[in-house]
Design a protein around this motif. Structure first.
Motif, PDB file in Angstrom:
ATOM      1  N   GLN A   1       0.850  -1.197   0.000  1.00  0.00           N
ATOM      2  CA  GLN A   1       0.000   0.000   0.000  1.00  0.00           C
ATOM      3  C   GLN A   1       0.881   1.241   0.000  1.00  0.00           C
ATOM      4  OE1 GLN A   1      -3.712  -0.037   2.292  1.00  0.00           O
ATOM      5  NE2 GLN A   1      -3.376   2.085   2.914  1.00  0.00           N
ATOM      6  N   THR A   2       0.463   2.219  -0.801  1.00  0.00           N
ATOM      7  CA  THR A   2       1.192   3.478  -0.838  1.00  0.00           C
ATOM      8  C   THR A   2       0.387   4.541  -0.106  1.00  0.00           C
ATOM      9  OG1 THR A   2       1.938   5.260  -2.280  1.00  0.00           O
ATOM     10  CG2 THR A   2       0.178   3.897  -3.117  1.00  0.00           C
ATOM     11  N   TYR A   3       1.068   5.586   0.323  1.00  0.00           N
ATOM     12  CA  TYR A   3       0.369   6.693   0.981  1.00  0.00           C
ATOM     13  C   TYR A   3      -0.328   7.547  -0.062  1.00  0.00           C
ATOM     14  CZ  TYR A   3       3.407   9.942  -1.125  1.00  0.00           C
ATOM     15  OH  TYR A   3       4.004  10.701  -2.085  1.00  0.00           O
ATOM     16  N   ALA A   4       0.003   7.369  -1.341  1.00  0.00           N
ATOM     17  CA  ALA A   4      -0.499   8.259  -2.391  1.00  0.00           C
ATOM     18  C   ALA A   4      -1.819   7.773  -2.962  1.00  0.00           C
ATOM     19  CB  ALA A   4       0.531   8.357  -3.514  1.00  0.00           C
ATOM     20  N   GLY A   5      -2.633   8.708  -3.377  1.00  0.00           N
ATOM     21  CA  GLY A   5      -3.875   8.364  -4.069  1.00  0.00           C
ATOM     22  C   GLY A   5      -3.563   7.984  -5.509  1.00  0.00           C
ATOM     23  N   PRO A   6      -4.554   7.454  -6.240  1.00  0.00           N
ATOM     24  CA  PRO A   6      -4.313   6.931  -7.591  1.00  0.00           C
ATOM     25  C   PRO A   6      -3.690   7.942  -8.555  1.00  0.00           C
ATOM     26  CG  PRO A   6      -6.548   6.406  -6.861  1.00  0.00           C
ATOM     27  CD  PRO A   6      -5.932   7.249  -5.794  1.00  0.00           C
ATOM     28  N   ALA A   7      -4.130   9.209  -8.510  1.00  0.00           N
ATOM     29  CA  ALA A   7      -3.634  10.166  -9.503  1.00  0.00           C
ATOM     30  C   ALA A   7      -2.128  10.357  -9.353  1.00  0.00           C
ATOM     31  CB  ALA A   7      -4.347  11.508  -9.359  1.00  0.00           C
ATOM     32  N   LEU A   8      -1.675  10.478  -8.116  1.00  0.00           N
ATOM     33  CA  LEU A   8      -0.254  10.674  -7.866  1.00  0.00           C
ATOM     34  C   LEU A   8       0.504   9.363  -8.070  1.00  0.00           C
ATOM     35  CD1 LEU A   8       2.045  12.443  -6.915  1.00  0.00           C
ATOM     36  CD2 LEU A   8       1.347  11.991  -4.568  1.00  0.00           C
ATOM     37  N   ALA A   9      -0.106   8.285  -7.618  1.00  0.00           N
ATOM     38  CA  ALA A   9       0.550   6.988  -7.705  1.00  0.00           C
ATOM     39  C   ALA A   9       0.861   6.623  -9.148  1.00  0.00           C
ATOM     40  CB  ALA A   9      -0.317   5.915  -7.061  1.00  0.00           C
ATOM     41  N   ALA A  10       0.050   7.110 -10.062  1.00  0.00           N
ATOM     42  CA  ALA A  10       0.288   6.813 -11.474  1.00  0.00           C
ATOM     43  C   ALA A  10       1.713   7.205 -11.851  1.00  0.00           C
ATOM     44  CB  ALA A  10      -0.717   7.566 -12.345  1.00  0.00           C
ATOM     45  N   HIS A  11       2.264   8.206 -11.180  1.00  0.00           N
ATOM     46  CA  HIS A  11       3.657   8.593 -11.445  1.00  0.00           C
ATOM     47  C   HIS A  11       4.633   8.004 -10.444  1.00  0.00           C
ATOM     48  CE1 HIS A  11       2.937  11.426 -14.675  1.00  0.00           C
ATOM     49  NE2 HIS A  11       1.817  11.728 -14.055  1.00  0.00           N
ATOM     50  N   VAL A  12       4.313   8.142  -9.160  1.00  0.00           N
ATOM     51  CA  VAL A  12       5.358   7.854  -8.187  1.00  0.00           C
ATOM     52  C   VAL A  12       5.538   6.376  -7.871  1.00  0.00           C
ATOM     53  CG1 VAL A  12       5.148  10.134  -7.145  1.00  0.00           C
ATOM     54  CG2 VAL A  12       3.897   8.222  -6.151  1.00  0.00           C
ATOM     55  N   ILE A  13       4.607   5.519  -8.292  1.00  0.00           N
ATOM     56  CA  ILE A  13       4.787   4.117  -7.924  1.00  0.00           C
ATOM     57  C   ILE A  13       4.289   3.117  -8.971  1.00  0.00           C
ATOM     58  CG2 ILE A  13       2.708   4.248  -6.455  1.00  0.00           C
ATOM     59  CD1 ILE A  13       5.658   2.015  -5.666  1.00  0.00           C
TER      60      ILE A  13
END
Ligand code: NA
Ligand code: NA
Lengths: 318, 194, 439
Positions: A9-21
């Protein structure tokens, strides 16, 4: 042999996660194939971010991407995760601190003690204010209800900022419903990526930190069970993710300041902003007084910044 | 046997009713906090603690007030068939299905214990032995978990309130089971009013 | 078992357990726990409780007890009596006029509370006996009250829209504003239906020649009753829409205003106070425990990859067009709504659907309105519906189960038509929020 499955699980929501993870995990899954698959969950999806650490320690979740501060790690280094005020100026400062100035070893020791594997730390974006009303002087900070990191919030409250912590995914709406006046959680790239630029009007170019420090972690037993080559693959993918963010943010920050149309830029004059920088030095000492480990980290941060100062341009100007 | 059950029901019903009747005024505690929040924001500096405090109050309100709500019969059931059954039949089926409810509450309770133990600095996997150890002195309170907000309150009090609420809920669910058994044995026990 | 099958199995077990009549939150929570223990392995047992921590941080839920309390103050204190009297004298003389007036009454009540419970209670205690006494057809009356009260969740404030807002991550303010015009439109459609029906069959709603026999001055004075709801509505909405107070703060202000309105009118007796406070606890607990259980269920469902399975089923395997998918979703919502609890349906199913709706390029504010109307339909349709359930509990003996079931048919028909109109013309919902928030 059956496929190893990890939940991450990441701390980021989907929009950000699309880049950062997302890209790093997709890459991992593609290469590992039938041997191992990681299923990625976004902010608060399986467990709320505040419970992330415990969930990983217990094995509800196998791996986590977060800063130490947001996931409330029960360690002495937690305050340094996220944005520790003025600890770094550029995003390259973070990996240097970890790889060359000894933070890796300290983190490893702290997390091993609580049953969690610290895999690697990387840098994110600088920390700026995005607000509904403009900030042009320190006085404008007074009374602003701002979503920010716990430690940054503690620091900023001396300037009258009222730090508010809410689930990450609720921020945009909270700004619209009046729960928040602004956000001090990211640079301008993220403001645009996750939609905060649509609900705020102003971007303050002064920042309280040059780069967010966050890490990949895993449940210690799960990590030890992995064959060595998969451990290596995992590390490589983490590094890929760190690398992606280096250029994505660095370039993104500049281009949105220049070409972005959704936020107006404002600046607090350097002379006035110097008060904040001074306050940060005091804050470092307060933190250092809390425990020997913290003192050690603060000392490293001080030494690093002094070295950079001595090195001169392009490391530090003035 | 039925006698014992009925005394249990009397005690638990009475306790949960009293507790619930106190908790129901928690509504005004929440209202007061939220009003203070708007007043302080308009006239002074906004307060750090209002939103979180209101959340804590809400948790206490619905968790600890929950058993009383069960007594009042506020918890909806899908009554397509249920509404057509006789009292006896309802009691018979409920006496069985209530174990699902008890099971759910049990898992919640266990999870709550673990989470509360963690908030008191215990990182192992045996919350029961930790709490037992606290009593006998073989375990110690460790690093206290704080909320990751700037206000940074300790978290254990609210988690403790939650386990208290879940525990009372469990007691109430068992009381409901006993009531069904008593009904099956021919005792006349009024159904919860809606 | 494949993930689709596990998902199906979880749903089927839950349904079965619901059919036994066990409390809804118990049924949902138990299935969640069984799945967690059986499928999740280490740490699975912690997920149901983690949901409680998540729920704690859903701060907009603080509005729930506030809006519920507002509703109970209204219904218990009899503040609505004057409102009813107003509609009585103004509309009583026409065929079906009292029924039409009741719809008006329901609209005003909707503006002062977040659920439909208060509307049901007021309708069943004030309007229902009065209408029956005046010779109105019992099925007409029962249907009017059920349909009218369901407007409570479409006209702001609305608890259902707050819940939807949290799940879809959309601003409550815009959702509420989006509900106003469709709510009024639907009320108008009910009125048109009643009017037409009573023109054709006047015996369903006989005109009352005496109803208007009050002095003009008195008639005007009664109009004043309509001012109070508007004041309460304004006290809450104006600071909120202007950003002076936050959503949760506004809800507390609304609750307090309703309370003082009752005090000012001399209607706040101890009994009224006690009943409102107690009932608020009951309904709030019901909601919160259902949401708690459903959040746990949802997280486990999610953890199994069910979301991905459903997404790919809709978009890849079936290869449907966006509109087809949207219509299928609405249909499945209506079907699930007939036998599932609305709150559980929202918490469990919406996280699967909402991102998909967004990805298909539809507006999530608009979809919130569609969802709410679907919920309204779910409230009234057998076998399981909350309003249905209240109606059965509150209706006088001469109204049988059959009457209650049959009474809603034409109104559900009207609602489906409203749904279709809104799907075809999203602007009906969207222009007001666009206008106010100036997109
Ligand atoms: Na309403
Ligand atoms: Na239904």
């Amino acid at each position: 042999q059956s496929t190893i499955k990890w939940r991450m699980q990441t701390y980021a929501g989907p929009a950000l996660a699309a880049h950062v993870i997302d890209p790093a995990i997709e890459m991992f899954n593609k290469i590992a194939g039938d041997r191992m698959q990681i299923e990625l969950f976004y902010a608060d999806q399986l467990v709320p971010t505040g419970e992330l650490f415990r969930a990983m320690q217990r094995g509800t979740i196998d791996a986590v991407q977060s800063d130490d501060d947001s996931m409330a790690s029960p360690t002495d280094v937690t305050v340094f995760g996220g944005y520790f005020p003025f600890a770094s100026r550029y995003s390259l400062d973070v990996p240097v601190l970890f790889n060359q100035y000894g933070l890796n070893e300290i983190w490893d020791e702290e997390y091993s003690a609580v049953g969690v594997k610290h895999i690697s730390a990387g840098a994110w974006d600088p920390c700026h204010f995005a607000t509904k009303d403009p900030i042009r002087s320190l006085a404008d900070l007074k009374g602003k209800r701002v979503f920010t990191f716990p430690t940054a919030g503690r620091f900023l409250s001396q300037f009258g900022v009222v730090p508010v912590t809410l689930p990450w995914e609720d921020i945009e709406v909270a700004v619209q419903t009046g729960e928040l006046d602004g956000i001090a959680w990211s640079g301008i790239t993220e403001d645009y990526t996750v939609g905060w630029a649509d609900v705020t009007n102003y971007f303050l170019t002064n920042n309280i930190s040059g780069a967010w420090a966050g890490s990949f972690f895993a449940n210690m037993d799960r990590w030890n069970e992995l064959p060595e080559d998969l451990q290596t693959l995992f590390r490589v993918c983490c590094d890929q993710s760190h690398y992606y963010r280096q250029w994505w943010y660095w370039g993104g920050e500049a281009s949105l300041r220049v070409d972005g149309t959704k936020m107006e830029l404002t600046t607090i004059p350097d002379a006035e902003w110097a008060q904040v920088e001074e306050a940060a030095i005091k804050f470092w000492d307060e933190i250092a007084a809390e425990s020997p480990t913290k003192a050690k980290v603060v000392e490293i941060i001080k030494k690093y910044n002094a070295d950079m100062q001595k090195a001169g341009r392009p490391y530090r100007y003035g | 046997m039925i006698g014992v059950m009925l005394s249990y029901v009397r005690v638990v019903d009475a306790v949960n009713r009293r507790v619930g009747r106190i908790m129901m005024y928690g509504l005004f505690v929440m209202m007061a906090i939220l009003l203070w929040s708007s007043i302080s924001k308009t006239f002074f500096l906004p307060s750090l603690w209002t939103l979180e405090m209101a959340q804590f109050a809400m948790v206490a309100y619905y968790m600890i007030g929950g058993p009383y709500a069960i007594q009042m019969g506020s918890n909806v059931r899908m009554d397509l068939f249920y509404s057509g059954w006789s009292v006896r039949r309802k009691a018979a089926i409920d006496a069985f299905t209530v174990f699902f409810l008890i099971f759910y509450l049990g898992v919640l309770f266990y999870g709550g214990l673990g989470s509360t133990a963690y908030s008191l600095g215990y990182w192992g996997t045996e919350p029961f032995s930790f709490f037992g150890g606290l009593l006998t002195g073989s375990e110690e309170i460790g690093r206290l978990e704080r909320s990751s907000t700037a206000w940074r309150p300790f978290i254990w009090p609210v988690k403790a309130l939650m386990i208290l609420g879940i525990f009372l809920m469990l007691l109430q669910a068992v009381a409901e089971f006993f009531k069904d058994i008593a009904r099956l044995a021919g005792h006349d026990i009024p159904e919860a009013a809606i | 078992m494949s993930q689709e099958n596990i998902a199906l199995f979880m749903f089927a077990t839950m349904l079965l357990l619901l059919l036994t009549g066990q409390r809804v939150f118990g049924a949902i929570g138990a299935v969640a726990c069984i799945a967690a223990l059986a499928l999740y392995g280490t740490g699975g047992q912690d997920i149901p409780f983690a949901a409680a921590m998540k729920l704690m941080k859903w701060y907009p839920l603080l509005t729930l007890p506030m809006f519920i309390f507002m509703g109970y103050v209204l219904s218990e204190s009899g503040l609505a009596d004057d409102l009813y009297a107003m509609f009585h004298v103004w509309f009583g003389q026409m065929n079906g006029g009292l029924a039409i007036g009741t719809i008006g009454l329901m609209v005003l009540i909707s503006a002062m509370n977040g659920l439909s419970v208060a509307g049901m209670a007021i309708g069943a205690t004030i309007a229902l006996p009065e209408l029956l006494r005046r010779g109105y057809d019992k099925r007409m009356v029962t249907g009017v009250i059920q349909a009218g009260s369901s407007l409570g969740i479409l006209v702001p404030p609305s608890v259902v829209l707050v819940l939807y807002a949290m799940i879809a991550r959309q601003p409550v303010g815009q959702l509420w504003l989006a509900g106003i015009v469709p709510g009024l439109m639907m009320a108008a459609m009910f009125v048109v239906y009643i009017w037409l029906r009573c023109r054709i069959q006047p015996e369903l709603g006989p005109a009352l020649p005496d109803a208007g026999d009050v002095p003009r001055a008195e008639k005007i004075r009664l109009l004043g009753a309509g001012v109070l709801p508007l004041l309460i509505f304004a006290a809450m909405m104006v600071p909120f829409v202007n950003g002076w107070t936050s959503l949760v703060e506004s809800s507390a202000i609304g609750a307090l205003t309703a309370f003082f309105a009752a005090v000012a009118k001399g209607r706040m007796s101890w009994k009224v106070f006690e009943t409102s406070t107690r009932q608020t606890l009951g309904i709030s607990c019901m909601f919160m425990w259902i949401i708690l259980a459903a959040l746990g269920f949802g997280a486990i469902f999610d953890g199994l990859g069910a979301v991905r399975a459903i997404d790919s089923l809709f978009t890849e395997q079936l290869g449907l067009s966006p509109w087809m998918i949207l219509i299928l979703m609405q249909l499945s919502f209506i079907i699930m709504g007939t036998f599932l609890d609305d709150t559980a349906m929202l918490v469990i199913v919406a996280p699967l659907y909402v991102p998909l709706v967004g990805a298909l390029g539809f507006d999530l504010i608009w979809y919130g309105v569609l969802y709410t109307i679907t919920t309204q339909i779910a409230y009234m349709t057998p076998p399981f519906g909350y309003n249905l359930f209240l109606m059965r509990a509150m209706a006088p003996p001469e109204i049988g189960l059959r009457d209650i079931y049959v009474s809603i048919i034409p109104f559900v028909g009207v609602m489906v038509v409203a749904l279709v109109i809104l799907m075809a013309f999203p602007q009906i919902a969207l222009w007001l929020p666009d206008y106010v928030y100036g997109k």
